[in-house]
Structures are given as structure tokens and as C-alpha cells.
Design an enzyme around this catalytic site. Structure first.
Site, PDB file in Angstrom:
ATOM      1  N   ASN A 155       0.831  -1.201   0.000  1.00 44.95           N
ATOM      2  CA  ASN A 155       0.000   0.000   0.000  1.00 44.95           C
ATOM      3  C   ASN A 155       0.865   1.251   0.000  1.00 44.95           C
ATOM      4  OD1 ASN A 155      -1.861   2.011   0.389  1.00 44.95           O
ATOM      5  ND2 ASN A 155      -2.914   1.047   2.086  1.00 44.95           N
ATOM      6  N   ASP A 156       1.433   1.575   1.141  1.00 41.65           N
ATOM      7  CA  ASP A 156       2.133   2.848   1.270  1.00 41.65           C
ATOM      8  C   ASP A 156       3.282   3.003   0.274  1.00 41.65           C
ATOM      9  OD1 ASP A 156       0.464   3.565   3.365  1.00 41.65           O
ATOM     10  OD2 ASP A 156       1.701   2.496   4.811  1.00 41.65           O
ATOM     11  N   VAL A 157       3.939   1.881  -0.080  1.00 39.83           N
ATOM     12  CA  VAL A 157       5.106   1.977  -0.966  1.00 39.83           C
ATOM     13  C   VAL A 157       4.702   2.276  -2.409  1.00 39.83           C
ATOM     14  CG1 VAL A 157       6.529   0.476   0.457  1.00 39.83           C
ATOM     15  CG2 VAL A 157       5.182  -0.513  -1.398  1.00 39.83           C
ATOM     16  N   THR A 158       3.368   2.296  -2.684  1.00 43.89           N
ATOM     17  CA  THR A 158       2.918   2.618  -4.037  1.00 43.89           C
ATOM     18  C   THR A 158       2.138   3.927  -4.053  1.00 43.89           C
ATOM     19  OG1 THR A 158       0.799   1.484  -3.757  1.00 43.89           O
ATOM     20  CG2 THR A 158       2.639   0.163  -4.547  1.00 43.89           C
ATOM     21  N   ALA A 216       0.946   3.161   7.586  1.00 45.22           N
ATOM     22  CA  ALA A 216       1.197   4.565   7.877  1.00 45.22           C
ATOM     23  C   ALA A 216      -0.107   5.292   8.190  1.00 45.22           C
ATOM     24  CB  ALA A 216       1.905   5.214   6.701  1.00 45.22           C
TER      25      ALA A 216
END
Lengths: 105, 481
Positions: free
Chosen positions: B407-410, B448
Site C-alpha cells: 500500500n504505502d510503498v505505491t 502509515a
């Protein structure tokens, strides 16, 4: 060893640590963390060094504390190296797939 | 003859030579860990070094003065081995980060316990005499070891989901931490200044440091946990070095310091990859104030959009007719144990002539390398795994990006929303590909706690459900095409 010698050793060891570690590729960071984790289990030796004194002083609580410390240190060392080995076992390189002819079909 | 042999073995120069050998093996072993081909041997070399250091210590004169001591040592080692081996053997690959946290914790615990025992021995009935150097080093070891033990346990609890992963904050947290720190350092100072109740004050040091360890890690969100574990790993190394100074032991000083140095580097690398600084993680701001601001900003930016959901059949068709598919794995894949299913799906796609690559974000999952370990377990060829900098230019040429539990890394907000708390964090630029399929359990935000505008992008389709089940369904549909 006097304090100055010890600090000298400590500083040099820190540089060795930086030099050796900074070249590790991203992919190996988790195994590396696990491997260094196992190495700090060396505190186990600290337990070995002082437990004799606790026995000599007939200090039962001291002996119990140190047996636990030795057990903890052993878990850290044995578990740490084994788990790292298992992780690294996963990094087997597969034989190259034959792509010279079959491609595009 | 045997007397001569014994005295030679106990000679301190001989013992020190063994220590030097052990330290060399540690360094050679760590260097081996730097490459995928030499890593296994590197680890084994370090283990041999440890065995040599262990034996050398036992040989040292006076370490095993009598049978009683030998029995106690044996009990400790046997219990430790009996716990450590099955724990390491049986842990699932997905639970590896927790296991590292736990092993780190017991190491810190050993440091703290040894410091405690030393204080009891040096100051049996109040009063007594000890080198200031050893005393201060021991106090340092007691504080750091205790923080590391309790902090690691909390980290374990959070990753194992015994404790909630979200930040836990008490009112007046900063003040409580400050008070604990004052108690901790105050007790230590009292001992160093020569109080006569050392045995009491050392307990004050250990307990206050232990509570502090809990309090410092509890407010930190699950996403930051790898950084915390790495930091605690470095701490334990340093506390082992301090124990070495207190006990005059060369091997402890060198090995502990090397771990301290490596742990700091790793901690910093991870923090940099997440565009975070170590102090701000420790302050625990992300999940607190920052997260709320982010939720507000996210709702403002993406509130109007709706996510489009798709079926496994549609996803399979989309994938089968793509030229290039990039799979982006994340923690969701680890939780669902989906790595083998993913590998099967990739094979099915390759059979249809689709080029499959895996995009690995440096902090995907819970630790750097976490995804690599899992995919390697599923026999994914090493050269299909692409690091962020190599794969990002490729997204423009990619037909479908398949996001499996990441999720957050994209999150494109990291690139184009200056108000986002993750603004500036390097991400996998999946939004540049032709289309995106996201496998996810629900619309909940990632660790996050930030909304992901990618999900509302018109070219994104969501496939809700357990990652493993969804991937298997896609594979089944692929074989029907």
C-alpha cells in the site's frame, strides 16, 4: 587492558563494522540483521565469566540470575545463527531457464 | 604432562589468541554475508567463531572453578539450546521479523541480567569497591540492555499482532518518559557517586529502563517497527561491548561494537528509504499528529473518487493479454502466505508469453529483504526480482501492475502531494503503468494510516479478498482462458 586501549579497540572495531557492512546489498539486509543479532549473543561469555564468582560467594539469587542470562545468551546465539541459515537457504539461485530458442512462440 | 597441557591451555596469551581468531572469523563471516553466494558460508564461519570464543572462555583460568559451576553453566546452555533450536526451526518465514526481535530481546536481557549480577557481587552488603570504569560501563549496559529487552518484546508483540500495531499513546507520554529517564540516570548517578545501597539502586536503574523501553516502543506504529528492531539490535551490540569493558573481555568489546556499527548503518538505511529520520520515528509522531493530518488531507484530495472493484476473471483476462506484468508484493502477501500461489500464477502467465517481473521496494513488508526471502522460498528466480531504482523506469512500458498487499510503498501522494506525511518518500511508480490491479482485503489504509489516491485512480481496479485466495482464483481462471 586499560581503558584507553579498550576504547582504541572499540573505535577500530566500529570502523571495521562500518566497512564490512556498508557493502551489503538490500536483499540481504534481513539475513544480515539476523546474523549480527546472533553475534551479539556473545554476551553469553559474560555470563560464563562471572557465574563462578556467584558460586564462590554462595549467592543463590546471583546464580539463578546468571543461569537465566546464560540461557538467554544461548538462545540468542543458537537461534540467531540457525534462523539466519534458514533464511539464506532460501536464496538458492535457480538454473537459468532455457530462453535461447523457445522465445516468441 | 597433563599438568603442563592444562597450564598451556589456560595461558592467557593462548586464550587471547583464540579470541583474536574468533573475531577474525566474525569479520570474515560478516563479509561473506554481503553476497548471495557467499552468505550461507559467511554465517557458518561466524558461528564457528562463536564456538571458538565460547570454548576459549571456558578454558580461561578460574572460569569453571568447580563442578557446581560447571553444572550451572550446562543447565543454562542446555535450556537455551532447547528453546533456541525449535524456535529457529519452526518459525514461519513470514514471522521472521518477530523472531529477530525476540532473539535480540533475550540478548539484551542477558546483558541486563549480567550487569545486575555484577552489582550484587561487587557490593554484597552495601558499600564495597569496584573500578569506576567497570561500574560506569556496567551501568550503561544495564540501562541499554533493559531498554532493548523490553522494547524488543513490545516490537515482537506488535508484529505478532498480540498487541495492536497502531501507535498506543498515553496522555502526558513525553513527561512520563522524561521522569523515567531521570529515575534511570539518577539511580545510575547515585551508584557512581558512591551510595551505599547499590543493590537497591541498580534495581531502580533496571526497572526504570525496562518501563522506558516499553514506553518508547508502544507509541511507534507497525510500519516503523523494522527500523526500531534494527535500532534495538545496534543497542544490544553496544551494551555487549560495554559488558566487555566492564569484564575486561576483548571478544565482547570487538563483537559488540561491530554489531553496534552495522546496526546503526542498517537503521539509517531503512529510515532513509522511508524518508524518515530516526529521531522522528522514536518521537512516535507518525501515527499520532501526523497521521491525523494525513487522513484529513487524504479525505480532501480523494474524497470525491470511488474505487472500482473487479473480479478474478476480469483480472485474469487483463493479465493474460499483457506483454509485461510487474508484481508488487507487500506485507499482505506475507500475511496471506501467498508467495507460492504468486509463483504459480507467474508461471501460468509466463506460459502465455507474458513477461513477469517483481518490483521490490526497499521497505516492502516489515524489513528490507523480507519480500526477497519469501519469494525465494517459493523458488522465484533471483533475477526476476527488481529493486526500486531498476524497475521504476519500466513502469511506463508495463501493461499491468499487480499489487499484492502493498500500500504505502505505491502511494503516489509521496510524489505529488506536498501535504502528505510521506511526501518525498521514494515509491514504486505503479501509477505510470497502463493499468493497475490491487489485491487487498479491504479499503483500510496501510500501516502509515494514510489514504492512497492510487485506489481512486480510474485505471485502478480493486480485487478484494485474501491475497492467497485471490491469486489462486486468478491462476484457475488463467488455465480456463
Amino acid at each position: 587492558m586499560d581503558l584507553v586501549t579498550q576504547i582504541g579497540v572499540l573505535v577500530l572495531a566500529a570502523f571495521v563494522g562500518f566497512e564490512v557492512i556498508s557493502k551489503v546489498p538490500n536483499t540481504l539486509h534481513t539475513p544480515l540483521m539476523s546474523g549480527t543479532n546472533a553475534i551479539h549473543g556473545i554476551v553469553l561469555l559474560g555470563g560464563l565469566l562471572v557465574i563462578g564468582e556467584a558460586v564462590g560467594a554462595d549467592d543463590v539469587l546471583g546464580q539463578v540470575i546468571l543461569v537465566i542470562a546464560i540461557a538467554f545468551g544461548t538462545i540468542n546465539v543458537v537461534g540467531g545463527f540457525l534462523v539466519t541459515d534458514r533464511m539464506l537457504g532460501m536464496f538458492k539461485r535457480k538454473p537459468e531457464p532455457k530462453t535461447d530458442e523457445g522465445e516468441g512462440s | 604432562m597433563s599438568l603442563l597441557a592444562t597450564s598451556f591451555l589456560e595461558n592467557h596469551n593462548f586464550i587471547d589468541s583464540l579470541y583474536i581468531l574468533a573475531v577474525i572469523l566474525f569479520i570474515v563471516g560478516l563479509r561473506g554475508l554481503a553476497g548471495p553466494r557467499t552468505a550461507v558460508r559467511g554465517n557458518q564461519i561466524a558461528a564457528v567463531g562463536m564456538a571458538i570464543a565460547f570454548v576459549a572462555t571456558l578454558l580461561q583460568h578460574g572460569v569453571v572453578p568447580n563442578g557446581h559451576t560447571a553444572i550451572l553453566i550446562a543447565v543454562g546452555v542446555v535450556v537455551g539450546t532447547a528453546v533456541g533450536i525449535p524456535a529457529a526451526r519452526n518459525v514461519k518465514m513470514t514471522a521472521m521479523p518477530q523472531m529477530v526481535a525476540l532473539f535480540n530481546g533475550v540478548g539484551g536481557g542477558a546483558v541486563a541480567l549480567i550487569a545486575w549480577a555484577e552489582f550484587r557481587r561487587r557490593f554484597p552488603g552495601g558499600g564495597g569497591d569496584w573500578y569506576t570504569k567497570s561500574m560506569i560501563a556496567s551501568l550503561f549496559a544495564a540501562i541499554i540492555g533493559s531498554i532493548s529487552f523490553w522494547g524488543s518484546n513490545i516490537a515482537f508483540g506488535k508484529l505478532q499482532e498480540i498487541l495492536p500495531g497502531r501507535p498506543i499513546k498515553l496522555p502526558g507520554q513525553q513527561l512520563i518518559n522524561l521522569v523515567l529517564l531521570v529515575i534511570c540516570v539518577g539511580s545510575a548517578a547515585a551508584i557512581a557517586a558512591g551510595t551505599h545501597s547499590q543493590a537497591l539502586f541498580i534495581l531502580g536503574v533496571l526497572v526504570a529502563a525496562g518501563i522506558l523501553g516499553n514506553m518508547v516502543v508502544l507509541p511507534i506504529g507497525g510500519a516503523d517497527m523494522p527500523v526500531v528492531i534494527s535500532l534495538l539490535n545496534a543497542f544490544t551490540g553496544l551494551s555487549a561491548a560495554a559488558t566487555g569493558i566492564a569484564l575486561n573481555n576483548f571478544a565482547l568489546i570487538v563483537a559488540g561494537t561491530i554489531v553496534g556499527a552495522s546496526g546503526s548503518i542498517l537503521t539509517n538505511l531503512m529510515a532513509v528509504a522511508m524518508n524518515r529520520s530516526v529521531p522522528s520515528i522514536i518521537a512516535g509522531g507518525f501515527g499520532g499528529g501526523g497521521g491525523e493530518a494525513a487522513a484529513g488531507a487524504g479525505a480532501g484530495a480523494g474524497g470525491g473518487g470511488t474505487a472500482r472493484s473487479t473480479s478474478a476473471q476480469d483480472a485474469a483476462i487483463q493479465l493474460a493479454y499483457a506483454r509485461q506484468v510487474v508484481i508488487v508484493p507487500g506485507y499482505g502477501m506475507a500475511v496471506a502466505q501467498a508467495q507460492h500461489a504468486v509463483r504459480e500464477m507467474a508461471l501460468a502467465l509466463e506460459k502465455k508469453g507474458v513477461e513477469v517481473k517483481y518490483a521490490i521496494h526497499p521497505v516492502a513488508g516489515r524489513m528490507p529483504g523480507h519480500m526477497n526471502v519469501l519469494l525465494a522460498e517459493a523458488d522465484v528466480p533471483y533475477d526476476q526480482l527488481k529493486e526500486m531504482d531498476d524497475i521504476n523506469p519500466e513502469f511506463g512500458r508495463t501493461d499491468v501492475s499487480l499489487i499484492i498487499g502493498a500500500n504505502d510503498v505505491t502511494n503516489p501522494a509521496a510524489n505529488n502531494d506536498p501535504g502528505s506525511p510521506i511526501y518525498g518518500m521514494p515509491i514504486l511508480e505503479v501509477d505510470k503503468s497502463q493499468s493497475v490491479i490491487v489485491l487487498k482485503r479491504s479499503m483500510n489504509s496501510g500501516f502509515a494510516g494514510i489514504d492512497n489516491p492510487l485506489f481512486y485512480d480510474p485505471k485502478t481496479a480493486m480485487l478484494f479478498g485474501d491475497a492467497k485466495a485471490s491469486v489462486s482464483e486468478i491462476t484457475a481462471e488463467l488455465s480456463n482462458l
